[in-house]
Design a protein around this motif. Structure first.
Motif, PDB file in Angstrom:
ATOM      1  N   ILE A   1       0.845  -1.181   0.000  1.00 59.46           N
ATOM      2  CA  ILE A   1       0.000   0.000   0.000  1.00 59.46           C
ATOM      3  C   ILE A   1       0.886   1.238   0.000  1.00 59.46           C
ATOM      4  O   ILE A   1       2.050   1.172   0.382  1.00 59.46           O
ATOM      5  CB  ILE A   1      -0.964   0.037   1.209  1.00 59.46           C
ATOM      6  CG1 ILE A   1      -0.197   0.130   2.529  1.00 59.46           C
ATOM      7  CG2 ILE A   1      -1.899  -1.165   1.192  1.00 59.46           C
ATOM      8  CD1 ILE A   1      -1.067   0.378   3.751  1.00 59.46           C
ATOM      9  N   GLY A   2       0.318   2.340  -0.404  1.00 55.54           N
ATOM     10  CA  GLY A   2       1.040   3.598  -0.350  1.00 55.54           C
ATOM     11  C   GLY A   2       0.890   4.236   1.023  1.00 55.54           C
ATOM     12  O   GLY A   2      -0.012   3.885   1.797  1.00 55.54           O
ATOM     13  N   LEU A   3       1.744   5.168   1.314  1.00 55.03           N
ATOM     14  CA  LEU A   3       1.683   5.864   2.600  1.00 55.03           C
ATOM     15  C   LEU A   3       0.328   6.536   2.801  1.00 55.03           C
ATOM     16  O   LEU A   3      -0.206   6.568   3.897  1.00 55.03           O
ATOM     17  CB  LEU A   3       2.822   6.880   2.691  1.00 55.03           C
ATOM     18  CG  LEU A   3       3.003   7.591   4.028  1.00 55.03           C
ATOM     19  CD1 LEU A   3       3.225   6.592   5.158  1.00 55.03           C
ATOM     20  CD2 LEU A   3       4.165   8.567   3.957  1.00 55.03           C
ATOM     21  N   SER A   4      -0.251   7.008   1.716  1.00 52.90           N
ATOM     22  CA  SER A   4      -1.560   7.683   1.805  1.00 52.90           C
ATOM     23  C   SER A   4      -2.683   6.714   2.167  1.00 52.90           C
ATOM     24  O   SER A   4      -3.771   7.142   2.562  1.00 52.90           O
ATOM     25  CB  SER A   4      -1.878   8.384   0.483  1.00 52.90           C
ATOM     26  OG  SER A   4      -1.942   7.438  -0.561  1.00 52.90           O
ATOM     27  N   ASP A   5      -2.450   5.399   2.049  1.00 52.09           N
ATOM     28  CA  ASP A   5      -3.475   4.393   2.370  1.00 52.09           C
ATOM     29  C   ASP A   5      -3.416   3.901   3.806  1.00 52.09           C
ATOM     30  O   ASP A   5      -4.282   3.146   4.232  1.00 52.09           O
ATOM     31  CB  ASP A   5      -3.326   3.189   1.431  1.00 52.09           C
ATOM     32  CG  ASP A   5      -3.500   3.569  -0.022  1.00 52.09           C
ATOM     33  OD1 ASP A   5      -4.401   4.376  -0.324  1.00 52.09           O
ATOM     34  OD2 ASP A   5      -2.725   3.064  -0.857  1.00 52.09           O
ATOM     35  N   VAL A   6      -2.417   4.310   4.554  1.00 54.91           N
ATOM     36  CA  VAL A   6      -2.212   3.776   5.902  1.00 54.91           C
ATOM     37  C   VAL A   6      -3.421   4.035   6.801  1.00 54.91           C
ATOM     38  O   VAL A   6      -3.877   3.137   7.513  1.00 54.91           O
ATOM     39  CB  VAL A   6      -0.920   4.347   6.534  1.00 54.91           C
ATOM     40  CG1 VAL A   6      -0.844   4.029   8.015  1.00 54.91           C
ATOM     41  CG2 VAL A   6       0.297   3.797   5.804  1.00 54.91           C
ATOM     42  N   LEU A   7      -3.961   5.225   6.768  1.00 56.98           N
ATOM     43  CA  LEU A   7      -5.101   5.533   7.637  1.00 56.98           C
ATOM     44  C   LEU A   7      -6.351   4.753   7.252  1.00 56.98           C
ATOM     45  O   LEU A   7      -7.203   4.489   8.097  1.00 56.98           O
ATOM     46  CB  LEU A   7      -5.380   7.039   7.628  1.00 56.98           C
ATOM     47  CG  LEU A   7      -4.286   7.895   8.267  1.00 56.98           C
ATOM     48  CD1 LEU A   7      -4.639   9.375   8.166  1.00 56.98           C
ATOM     49  CD2 LEU A   7      -4.049   7.507   9.715  1.00 56.98           C
TER      50      LEU A   7
ATOM     51  N   ARG B   1       1.045  -9.967   5.269  1.00 58.05           N
ATOM     52  CA  ARG B   1       1.791  -8.776   5.635  1.00 58.05           C
ATOM     53  C   ARG B   1       1.454  -7.625   4.719  1.00 58.05           C
ATOM     54  O   ARG B   1       1.068  -7.842   3.580  1.00 58.05           O
ATOM     55  CB  ARG B   1       3.288  -9.043   5.650  1.00 58.05           C
ATOM     56  CG  ARG B   1       3.818  -9.736   4.450  1.00 58.05           C
ATOM     57  CD  ARG B   1       5.287 -10.006   4.542  1.00 58.05           C
ATOM     58  NE  ARG B   1       5.893  -9.497   3.323  1.00 58.05           N
ATOM     59  CZ  ARG B   1       7.141  -9.176   3.182  1.00 58.05           C
ATOM     60  NH1 ARG B   1       7.969  -9.295   4.173  1.00 58.05           N
ATOM     61  NH2 ARG B   1       7.590  -8.724   2.044  1.00 58.05           N
ATOM     62  N   ILE B   2       1.563  -6.457   5.262  1.00 61.48           N
ATOM     63  CA  ILE B   2       1.328  -5.246   4.500  1.00 61.48           C
ATOM     64  C   ILE B   2       2.632  -4.470   4.466  1.00 61.48           C
ATOM     65  O   ILE B   2       3.246  -4.210   5.503  1.00 61.48           O
ATOM     66  CB  ILE B   2       0.215  -4.382   5.118  1.00 61.48           C
ATOM     67  CG1 ILE B   2      -1.106  -5.144   5.040  1.00 61.48           C
ATOM     68  CG2 ILE B   2       0.113  -3.047   4.415  1.00 61.48           C
ATOM     69  CD1 ILE B   2      -2.264  -4.422   5.660  1.00 61.48           C
ATOM     70  N   VAL B   3       3.062  -4.113   3.270  1.00 61.37           N
ATOM     71  CA  VAL B   3       4.265  -3.333   3.080  1.00 61.37           C
ATOM     72  C   VAL B   3       3.841  -1.932   2.680  1.00 61.37           C
ATOM     73  O   VAL B   3       3.064  -1.767   1.731  1.00 61.37           O
ATOM     74  CB  VAL B   3       5.168  -3.936   1.979  1.00 61.37           C
ATOM     75  CG1 VAL B   3       6.384  -3.054   1.732  1.00 61.37           C
ATOM     76  CG2 VAL B   3       5.584  -5.350   2.351  1.00 61.37           C
ATOM     77  N   VAL B   4       4.301  -0.942   3.433  1.00 62.02           N
ATOM     78  CA  VAL B   4       3.963   0.447   3.120  1.00 62.02           C
ATOM     79  C   VAL B   4       5.067   1.034   2.269  1.00 62.02           C
ATOM     80  O   VAL B   4       6.208   1.131   2.700  1.00 62.02           O
ATOM     81  CB  VAL B   4       3.784   1.280   4.412  1.00 62.02           C
ATOM     82  CG1 VAL B   4       3.455   2.726   4.067  1.00 62.02           C
ATOM     83  CG2 VAL B   4       2.706   0.673   5.296  1.00 62.02           C
ATOM     84  N   LYS B   5       4.706   1.384   1.033  1.00 64.79           N
ATOM     85  CA  LYS B   5       5.666   1.967   0.112  1.00 64.79           C
ATOM     86  C   LYS B   5       5.708   3.475   0.353  1.00 64.79           C
ATOM     87  O   LYS B   5       4.695   4.151   0.267  1.00 64.79           O
ATOM     88  CB  LYS B   5       5.280   1.668  -1.336  1.00 64.79           C
ATOM     89  CG  LYS B   5       6.308   2.150  -2.321  1.00 64.79           C
ATOM     90  CD  LYS B   5       5.999   1.677  -3.705  1.00 64.79           C
ATOM     91  CE  LYS B   5       7.095   2.173  -4.620  1.00 64.79           C
ATOM     92  NZ  LYS B   5       7.082   1.513  -5.905  1.00 64.79           N
ATOM     93  N   ILE B   6       6.889   3.941   0.662  1.00 68.40           N
ATOM     94  CA  ILE B   6       7.080   5.371   0.941  1.00 68.40           C
ATOM     95  C   ILE B   6       7.835   5.953  -0.230  1.00 68.40           C
ATOM     96  O   ILE B   6       8.926   5.518  -0.567  1.00 68.40           O
ATOM     97  CB  ILE B   6       7.834   5.575   2.259  1.00 68.40           C
ATOM     98  CG1 ILE B   6       7.029   4.959   3.391  1.00 68.40           C
ATOM     99  CG2 ILE B   6       8.097   7.053   2.499  1.00 68.40           C
ATOM    100  CD1 ILE B   6       7.709   4.963   4.727  1.00 68.40           C
ATOM    101  N   GLY B   7       7.252   6.989  -0.816  1.00 59.36           N
ATOM    102  CA  GLY B   7       7.936   7.685  -1.919  1.00 59.36           C
ATOM    103  C   GLY B   7       7.560   7.216  -3.275  1.00 59.36           C
ATOM    104  O   GLY B   7       6.922   6.318  -3.591  1.00 59.36           O
TER     105      GLY B   7
END
Length: 82
Positions: free
Chosen positions: A56-62, A76-82
Motif C-alpha cells: 500500500i502507499g503511505l496515503s493508504d495507511v489511515l 503482511r502489508i508493506v507500506v511503500k514510501i515515496g
C-alpha cells in the motif's frame, strides 16, 4: 528474562499465532548472520511470500489501520514510501 521492551513487543504476535524469526544482530557472530541470510535466500518460498503480501502507499495507511486493529488483515502489508 526478557526486557520490558521485548515483552511488550512480542505477546501480541504470540497471541495471534505468529512465529517471530530473526537474527540477533547484536551478539550473533557475522558468520552466523550470513548463514541465516543465505538460508532465507534459498529456503524462503518467494511465491508464497508474494501471495501473502499486500503493498500500500503511505496515503493508504489511515484507511488500512482500522482493518489491522480489527484483526481483519492476513499476511503482511508493506507500506511503500515515496
Amino acid at each position: 528474562m526478557a526486557s520490558p521492551a521485548e515483552w511488550t513487543c512480542r505477546p501480541p504476535f504470540i497471541l495471534r499465532g505468529v512465529s517471530l524469526y530473526g537474527i540477533d544482530s547484536v551478539i550473533c557472530p557475522i558468520e552466523r548472520r550470513r548463514e541465516a541470510w543465505n538460508r532465507l535466500e534459498t529456503d524462503l518460498n518467494r511465491e508464497k511470500l508474494a501471495a501473502m503480501t499486500r503493498e500500500i502507499g503511505l496515503s493508504d495507511v489511515l484507511t488500512v489501520a482500522p482493518e489491522l486493529l480489527a484483526g481483519k488483515v492476513r499476511g503482511r502489508i508493506v507500506v511503500k514510501i515515496g
